[in-house]
Design an enzyme around this catalytic site. Sequence first.
Site: not given
Ligand SMILES: *Cc1c(COP(=O)(O)O)cnc(C)c1O
Length: 378
Positions: A46, A98, A170, A195
């Site tokens: 961890r 998101y 983000d 992604k």
């Molecule tokens: C998918 C996504 C998230 C969340 O990510 P997870 O891996 O599904 O928890 C946050 N921000 C954006 C822009 C996303 O496309």
Amino acid sequence: MRIDTLLAQGGNGKDTGTGAVSFPIYQTATFQHPALGESTGFDYSRSGNPTRQVLEEQIARLEGGRRGLAFASGLAALTAVLSLFRPGDHLILCEDLYGGTYRLLEQVFRPWGVEADFVDTSDLEQVNAAVRDCTKAILIETPTNPTMKITDLQAIRRICDCHDLLLIVDNTFMSPYLQRPIELGAHIVVHSGTKYLGGHNDVVAGLVVAADEDLGERLAFYQNAAGAILGPFDSWLLLRGMKTLGLRLDRAQENASAIACWLEQHPAVEQVYFIGLDNHPGRDIHFQQAAGPGAMISFSLHDAGNIPQVLSRIRLIAFAESLGGVESLLTFPSRQTHGDIPEEIRRRCGVTDRLLRLSVGIENISDLLNDLTQALAS
Ligand SMILES: *Cc1c(COP(=O)(O)O)cnc(C)c1O
């Protein structure tokens, strides 16, 4: 070194004991101590794991930051970043972000006392007007999801400097291959590694990069204390996926540009949101801060009644929630990714019941266009 070289070489040369080119998966929970008071540098997975550490160093390098941290999901990464704030603090966020980030703020952090306002951050006046005495940070997605609004990151950083705020970006939609927010003034970058970075729809992961050591230390403390770490195997999947990020995005962007032009001409299509199109608002700012349009397209149909037909007819393209993988996916944001955002905000942002979002993959363009042709045929 250029970014495509950094990507391809990720992890190579790091396992000096064996010379492994693909950095190994250290699938262990704990590490033997050489003696009392001594450590190999790893004690318990961890707190730190070699495979995760190579990934964390790689994302820090790609984003031009000082410290990278890997989490169990993008939302776990965002939770770690939001843990920097205390009850009474206020944040400003872009409004068409998101849906999961919206839900996290409204349903987890607001009850705990952190407040947030969601504004159109492409309009700097709205951002300035939202700043309060207790405002601590601005969190941006650029382009936004799903309507591809562009925010000028350097201008937002100037607002942050006036009021002593953190700028958090983000960067999931762009990835460091196309946009490096820290170079434009961000203090913290967050990713859903699920992604583009992972790129194969086979792992859920999140990453945080801090621009300076102090923020990096605070976030690393939280990562260990709260514990939502990324496991060794998932860290390895992400490391492997990232090696081909540049190639995948080059191809996906090429496909996306062709599809966006094709959709614009289609009689059933009302509007196409793609940064590569000449008429896209914010295009000039985007191309000052990013190296490409990305491979996400949103488009609205004239008739909401056609949405079920399109979603049931597509064959090659999958009707699924997510983005950024080699496989093309079609999403219905108002019912899926953005379902938790109140209808009033959704409507203001253009997330209507006629809007579809296409994550363009790396398939052959003719096959993609053939699938869309038959799905959109009246
Ligand atoms: C998918 C996504 C998230 C969340 O990510 P997870 O891996 O599904 O928890 C946050 N921000 C954006 C822009 C996303 O496309």
